[in-house]
Design an enzyme around this catalytic site. Structure first.
Site, PDB file in Angstrom:
ATOM      1  N   GLU A 193      -2.910  15.164   2.826  1.00 17.54           N
ATOM      2  CA  GLU A 193      -3.398  14.555   1.592  1.00 17.54           C
ATOM      3  C   GLU A 193      -3.769  13.143   1.987  1.00 17.54           C
ATOM      4  O   GLU A 193      -2.877  12.319   2.213  1.00 17.54           O
ATOM      5  CB  GLU A 193      -2.282  14.518   0.529  1.00 17.54           C
ATOM      6  CG  GLU A 193      -1.671  15.862   0.197  1.00 17.54           C
ATOM      7  CD  GLU A 193      -2.606  16.729  -0.601  1.00 17.54           C
ATOM      8  OE1 GLU A 193      -3.486  16.179  -1.291  1.00 17.54           O
ATOM      9  OE2 GLU A 193      -2.489  17.961  -0.507  1.00 17.54           O
ATOM     10  N   CYS A 246      -3.643   7.494  -5.033  1.00 16.19           N
ATOM     11  CA  CYS A 246      -4.671   8.158  -4.222  1.00 16.19           C
ATOM     12  C   CYS A 246      -5.726   8.798  -5.111  1.00 16.19           C
ATOM     13  O   CYS A 246      -6.838   9.058  -4.673  1.00 16.19           O
ATOM     14  CB  CYS A 246      -4.026   9.211  -3.339  1.00 16.19           C
ATOM     15  SG  CYS A 246      -2.958  10.309  -4.285  1.00 16.19           S
TER      16      CYS A 246
HETATM   17  P1  NAP Z   1      -0.355   5.409   6.306  1.00 19.72           P
HETATM   18  O1  NAP Z   1      -0.309   4.082   6.926  1.00 19.72           O
HETATM   19  O2  NAP Z   1      -1.345   6.384   6.806  1.00 19.72           O
HETATM   20  O3  NAP Z   1       1.130   6.006   6.459  1.00 19.72           O
HETATM   21  C1  NAP Z   1       1.482   7.222   5.885  1.00 19.72           C
HETATM   22  C2  NAP Z   1       2.758   7.748   6.524  1.00 19.72           C
HETATM   23  O4  NAP Z   1       2.514   8.092   7.884  1.00 19.72           O
HETATM   24  C3  NAP Z   1       3.894   6.744   6.545  1.00 19.72           C
HETATM   25  O5  NAP Z   1       5.111   7.415   6.311  1.00 19.72           O
HETATM   26  C4  NAP Z   1       3.852   6.235   7.974  1.00 19.72           C
HETATM   27  O6  NAP Z   1       5.096   5.728   8.397  1.00 19.72           O
HETATM   28  C5  NAP Z   1       3.522   7.508   8.686  1.00 19.72           C
HETATM   29  N1  NAP Z   1       3.021   7.337  10.045  1.00 19.72           N
HETATM   30  C6  NAP Z   1       2.193   6.377  10.512  1.00 19.72           C
HETATM   31  N2  NAP Z   1       1.964   6.585  11.831  1.00 19.72           N
HETATM   32  C7  NAP Z   1       2.659   7.695  12.189  1.00 19.72           C
HETATM   33  C8  NAP Z   1       2.848   8.419  13.407  1.00 19.72           C
HETATM   34  N3  NAP Z   1       2.246   8.039  14.519  1.00 19.72           N
HETATM   35  N4  NAP Z   1       3.643   9.510  13.400  1.00 19.72           N
HETATM   36  C9  NAP Z   1       4.243   9.918  12.262  1.00 19.72           C
HETATM   37  N5  NAP Z   1       4.124   9.269  11.079  1.00 19.72           N
HETATM   38  C10 NAP Z   1       3.328   8.177  11.040  1.00 19.72           C
HETATM   39  O7  NAP Z   1      -0.583   5.345   4.743  1.00 19.72           O
HETATM   40  P2  NAP Z   1       0.109   4.358   3.704  1.00 19.72           P
HETATM   41  O8  NAP Z   1      -0.389   2.997   4.009  1.00 19.72           O
HETATM   42  O9  NAP Z   1       1.576   4.586   3.650  1.00 19.72           O
HETATM   43  O10 NAP Z   1      -0.493   4.881   2.331  1.00 19.72           O
HETATM   44  C11 NAP Z   1      -1.724   4.481   1.809  1.00 19.72           C
HETATM   45  C12 NAP Z   1      -2.780   5.528   2.023  1.00 19.72           C
HETATM   46  O11 NAP Z   1      -2.306   6.806   1.624  1.00 19.72           O
HETATM   47  C13 NAP Z   1      -4.023   5.301   1.175  1.00 19.72           C
HETATM   48  O12 NAP Z   1      -5.152   5.449   1.990  1.00 19.72           O
HETATM   49  C14 NAP Z   1      -3.989   6.410   0.133  1.00 19.72           C
HETATM   50  O13 NAP Z   1      -5.240   6.844  -0.312  1.00 19.72           O
HETATM   51  C15 NAP Z   1      -3.267   7.488   0.825  1.00 19.72           C
HETATM   52  N6  NAP Z   1      -2.570   8.350  -0.125  1.00 19.72           N
HETATM   53  C16 NAP Z   1      -2.999   9.618  -0.325  1.00 19.72           C
HETATM   54  C17 NAP Z   1      -2.345  10.448  -1.218  1.00 19.72           C
HETATM   55  C18 NAP Z   1      -2.778  11.867  -1.476  1.00 19.72           C
HETATM   56  O14 NAP Z   1      -2.059  12.602  -2.147  1.00 19.72           O
HETATM   57  N7  NAP Z   1      -3.906  12.280  -0.974  1.00 19.72           N
HETATM   58  C19 NAP Z   1      -1.246   9.966  -1.920  1.00 19.72           C
HETATM   59  C20 NAP Z   1      -0.843   8.677  -1.687  1.00 19.72           C
HETATM   60  C21 NAP Z   1      -1.509   7.868  -0.788  1.00 19.72           C
HETATM   61  P3  NAP Z   1       5.358   4.143   8.492  1.00 19.72           P
HETATM   62  O15 NAP Z   1       5.162   3.575   7.127  1.00 19.72           O
HETATM   63  O16 NAP Z   1       6.769   4.076   8.957  1.00 19.72           O
HETATM   64  O17 NAP Z   1       4.354   3.634   9.477  1.00 19.72           O
END
Ligand code: NAP
Length: 522
Positions: free
Chosen positions: A259, A298
């Site tokens: 997602e 999102c």
């Molecule tokens: P993100 O930076 O992509 O991080 C998402 C998750 O991935 C976090 O738990 C992060 O952990 C983890 N992660 C990062 N690098 C990783 C790796 N190498 N291995 C395993 N896990 C890893 O996103 P965010 O900043 O938290 O959220 C914002 C984004 O999410 C926005 O772009 C939004 O559109 C999107 N979003 C989408 C939805 C949907 O349902 N489609 C819902 C909510 C948000 P850490 O924080 O510990 O780095």
């Protein structure tokens, strides 16, 4: 400063190092530290497979549904505590309810799904899907489909914006399917998910091994996944791409559900001119989507597509409404919009707004200045709602740049075909909406847009009162979207449970099939 713990192998684990700071979104103070140092990821996954899976599979679907009911009731009784921690993420009480009550509602809805749609009785291992079909003239050779729980773990990696809803929305269908969960929250708001997990563990409701929690970085977690595990990821498209192509995932064709981000649109029908109820509904919805959770949804409306001749009117009406929004400390009852999750997130939004401003202009708000009531606007992650207007619908940025905050861009369209074309330029979205009283326009628009969308809301006076709005994913409906939105699908009632099960075609004679599938040929 207190180090947040992980919960692995049915024990609390205190990190081996200092970890990274987690900040209060409103005051900027450091409130905790997060690290997964010392967590044995391989052992955690093994524990899920060898302890949690068998425990859950020893229960019937009905017993698992009952567990969800108890869990939902228990969490409802602890909502106030969660609201208090939620305030440290910048959330207003309304935002907290959206996240926390919304998550509990998903748990309750899945309890209902289990009772209503899964087989009753001792059997919690097999769901028979669809009818049996005859594969021979004489009816001695038949076929059908069964779904059985995968034998691994559901690895659930969440974004920072819904620290309660997201883990519950993933946990509930997994648990009902009979698959143990390993929850990994996003670090910026992990203090709230951490309290949620503590509460669930304290409740003693879940069998051993069925819930684990890795607070801090994921470390080498994905190196240890197998073909029987499932990775459900929510977050940015960039991280989704990195994880989807992780060798551990690719090598064993591990189920990977993403997602990701989405440049969602909302379309105003040409009939909805100023003075019509649909015009008011459109502006109301746009303001709501920009300000709830400070736009960190999102599914929020990033592109407001409006008939070119109505651009000025929508622009003025929306700006007037946004001028009334009080930004500040959510503890102040007059505040309508709280802070972003952190100052890092605010900087990210400002960068995206700068990119949008290459082809758009500001109608309302200032990315560099905001009056934050009862709070320090710089120390806290405050940002004013920002309405932009791009008079050139052919520009690239409005259709590609997701500013993950209280930001939306008005874009004009000239015909229904043009609106569909522009909507599709988002290259795949989670949610779209069309606000119109013209049923023919609604139909053409929805059919034109559906291939690019996971969910589309049609809003008019008939449904306005009861409508849950553009941005709310619901447990009965699928949440996800094609292309840029990640290509995944979560929830959707029973579908969300079946994502955690393997579908197998079974062929044989009527006797053998009815012994396995438990039903006679239709
Ligand atoms: P993100 O930076 O992509 O991080 C998402 C998750 O991935 C976090 O738990 C992060 O952990 C983890 N992660 C990062 N690098 C990783 C790796 N190498 N291995 C395993 N896990 C890893 O996103 P965010 O900043 O938290 O959220 C914002 C984004 O999410 C926005 O772009 C939004 O559109 C999107 N979003 C989408 C939805 C949907 O349902 N489609 C819902 C909510 C948000 P850490 O924080 O510990 O780095």
């Amino acid at each position: 400063m207190s180090a947040l713990r992980s919960y692995v192998q049915d024990r609390w684990h205190t990190p081996d190092d200092e970890g990274v700071p987690v900040h209060h979104a409103v005051t900027g103070e450091e409130i905790a530290r997060a690290s997964s140092a010392g967590v044995d990821m391989a052992a955690a996954l093994r524990h899920a497979r060898t302890v949690g899976g068998p425990e859950l599979r020893s229960l019937s679907f009905r017993q698992r549904a009952d567990l969800l009911t108890e869990l939902g009731t228990y969490l409802r009784g602890h909502r106030e505590e969660l609201y208090a921690v939620s305030a440290t993420t910048g959330a207003t009480l309304y935002d907290s309810k959206y996240d926390i009550d919304g998550g509990i509602r998903v748990v309750q809805a899945y309890a209902e799904t289990g009772r209503r749609e899964l087989p009753d009785g001792d059997e919690g291992l097999v769901f028979t899907e669809g009818p049996q079909v005859s594969l021979s003239r004489d009816g001695t050779f038949l076929g059908g489909h069964i779904c059985t729980p995968i034998r691994g773990a559901a690895v659930q990696i969440n974004a920072y914006n819904f620290p309660v809803w997201a883990p519950l929305e993933k946990l509930a269908p997994a648990l009902l399917a009979g698959v143990p969960s390993l929850v990994k929250p996003a670090t910026p708001t992990c203090q709230l998910t951490s309290r949620l997990i503590e509460l669930i563990v304290e409740s003693g409701l879940l069998p051993p091994g069925t819930l684990q929690f890795v607070c801090g970085g994921a470390g080498d977690l994905l190196d240890h996944v197998t073909e029987q595990d499932l990775v459900s990821f929510t977050g940015s498209a960039a991280t989704a791409e990195r994880l989807r192509t992780h060798p551990g995932v690719v090598r064993q064709a591990v189920r990977f559900n993403a997602e990701a981000d989405s440049v969602n649109c909302s379309v105003l029908g040409p009939d909805a001119t100023p003075g019509t109820p649909e015009f008011v509904l459109y502006v109301d919805q746009l303001v709501t989507e920009m300000t709830v959770k400070a736009g960190q949804k999102c599914t929020a409306i990033r592109r407001a597509l409006v008939p070119a001749e109505l651009l000025d009117a929508v622009s003025e009406a929306t700006a007037a409404r946004l001028a009334e929004v009080v930004v500040g400390d959510p503890a102040d009852p007059t505040v309508r919009m709280g802070a972003l999750a952190g100052v890092g997130q605010r900087e990210e939004v400002r960068r995206s707004v700068k990119a949008l401003l290459d082809s758009a202009r500001l109608v309302s708000g200032d990315p560099d200045r905001v009056d934050a009531r009862s709070a320090d606007a710089e120390r806290g992650a405050f940002l004013s709602p920002l309405l932009l207007r791009c008079d050139d619908p052919g520009a690239t940025a409005p259709h590609e740049v997701e500013a993950f905050g209280p930001v939306s861009t008005l874009v004009p369209y000239t015909s229904r075909e043009h609106a569909v074309f522009l909507a599709a330029r988002g290259r795949g979205s989670l949610a779209g909406s069309v606000v119109t009283g013209d049923r023919a326009f609604a139909r053409e628009f929805v059919l034109g847009l559906a291939p690019w969308h996971g969910r589309i809301l049609v809003l008019d006076t008939e449904s306005a009162q009861a409508s849950t709005g553009h941005g709310s994913p619901l447990p009965a409906l699928i949440h996800g979207g094609p292309g840029r939105a990640g290509g995944g699908e979560e929830m959707g009632g029973l579908r969300g449970v079946l994502h955690h099960m393997q579908r197998t075609a079974v062929q044989g004679g009527p006797g053998a099939l009815s012994a396995i599938l438990g039903r006679a040929a239709d």
